[in-house]
Design an enzyme around this catalytic site. Sequence first.
Site, PDB file in Angstrom:
ATOM      1  N   CYS A  17       0.831  -1.211   0.000  1.00  0.00           N
ATOM      2  CA  CYS A  17       0.000   0.000   0.000  1.00  0.00           C
ATOM      3  C   CYS A  17       0.861   1.256   0.000  1.00  0.00           C
ATOM      4  O   CYS A  17       1.357   1.692   1.044  1.00  0.00           O
ATOM      5  CB  CYS A  17      -0.918  -0.011   1.221  1.00  0.00           C
ATOM      6  SG  CYS A  17      -1.923   1.461   1.330  1.00  0.00           S
TER       7      CYS A  17
ATOM      8  N   CYS B 261      -0.432   4.104   2.111  1.00  0.00           N
ATOM      9  CA  CYS B 261      -0.298   3.933   3.570  1.00  0.00           C
ATOM     10  C   CYS B 261       1.146   4.181   4.001  1.00  0.00           C
ATOM     11  O   CYS B 261       1.392   4.779   5.041  1.00  0.00           O
ATOM     12  CB  CYS B 261      -0.663   2.512   3.990  1.00  0.00           C
ATOM     13  SG  CYS B 261      -2.150   1.878   3.250  1.00  0.00           S
ATOM     14  N   ASP B 262       2.095   3.679   3.222  1.00  0.00           N
ATOM     15  CA  ASP B 262       3.472   3.597   3.713  1.00  0.00           C
ATOM     16  C   ASP B 262       4.485   4.472   2.975  1.00  0.00           C
ATOM     17  O   ASP B 262       5.638   4.560   3.395  1.00  0.00           O
ATOM     18  CB  ASP B 262       3.942   2.125   3.648  1.00  0.00           C
ATOM     19  CG  ASP B 262       3.040   1.216   4.473  1.00  0.00           C
ATOM     20  OD1 ASP B 262       2.540   1.685   5.504  1.00  0.00           O
ATOM     21  OD2 ASP B 262       2.816   0.063   4.080  1.00  0.00           O
TER      22      ASP B 262
END
Length: 312
Positions: free
Chosen positions: A137, A140-141
């Site tokens: 992701c 997300c990261d």
Amino acid sequence: MTKSNDIRQVIIIGSGPSGLTSAIYTARAGFNPLVIEGYQAGGQLMMTTEIENYPGFREGIMGPDLMQEFRAQAERFNTEFITADVTKVDLTGNVKKVWVGDNLHQSKTVIISTGASANFLGLENEKRLIGKGVSSCATCDGFFFRNKTICVIGGGDSAMEEAIFLTRFASKVYVIHRRDKFRASKIMAKRAMDNPKIEAVLDSVLVDVLGDNVVKGIKLRNVKTDEISELAVEGMFLAVGHTPNTKLFEGQIDMDKKGYIITSESKDELTTTNISGVFACGDVQDSRYRQAITAAGSGCMAALDTERYLES
Ligand code: NAP
């Protein structure tokens, strides 16, 4: 074990674009749907950045913002939500049974919209280093890779999208693809390849992820020459397709060999499954189009098929 004596009209399992669209439609039709939205509510769009091709938003919209709008619209018409995962189902009888832990919910119809999840390659070190440099992701990261050299594995639109997004943080992004041609649409591939921070590594498969506690590099094999090489990267993002979330329904609902629920056996109702009163929509039954708009469209179709079933 708690058993609800009420037999609902509609339970919707999953809360991506298809599930929430079916909620909006069945709610407006007066069926008071219950959406069991999962702990990771909102589906895959919660992990995307800007969506430029969802009609109605000419300037684009962020994935999570779009899903918030979907949910608020479903709530406006009195959809009920449970934020938890369904743990067991029995869809065989006229009354469908859906468990969330010990709590049993019963309904005349069930709409399955559990979507699909990101694939991993299955290497031991890939698994060991998830959250330590390995991610599926980018949104997300990505933030954790400021000024770092990283790579994206895959050659589809997701790989291009993630690579482009990651250039906001990373100093360099390699796109590793197993063939010499990208699967991605021309426009997405061009946009990625025109980005000076992105470099393609073609004809290459991942053989290992290097690093003891965090990712330090990857080992690649060139599929044409068999040459093994190492690339120093501090992050590796997987964009190698998806698997439908259908484990819960195994043995009860007909699926294809990849696990996608089979719908559209009937020419009249395209979202029916092999079980009467059970409908499926979105990515859980669509391995071909997999777009937010097609998922939403099939959610609408599932709602209309459900309404017709309940009224007959
Ligand atoms: P995809 O189109 O299925 O692409 C998956 C990629 O991963 C392919 O390039 C595939 O290689 C590679 N791959 C699969 N298994 C692999 C393995 N074991 N080892 C190495 N490589 C592997 O999936 P996606 O990119 O997630 O896209 C899914 C759908 O969503 C598509 O319809 C896409 O158009 C759409 N999408 C659209 C947008 C957008 O328009 N903004 C953004 C993202 C996704 P091969 O090519 O060799 O098979």
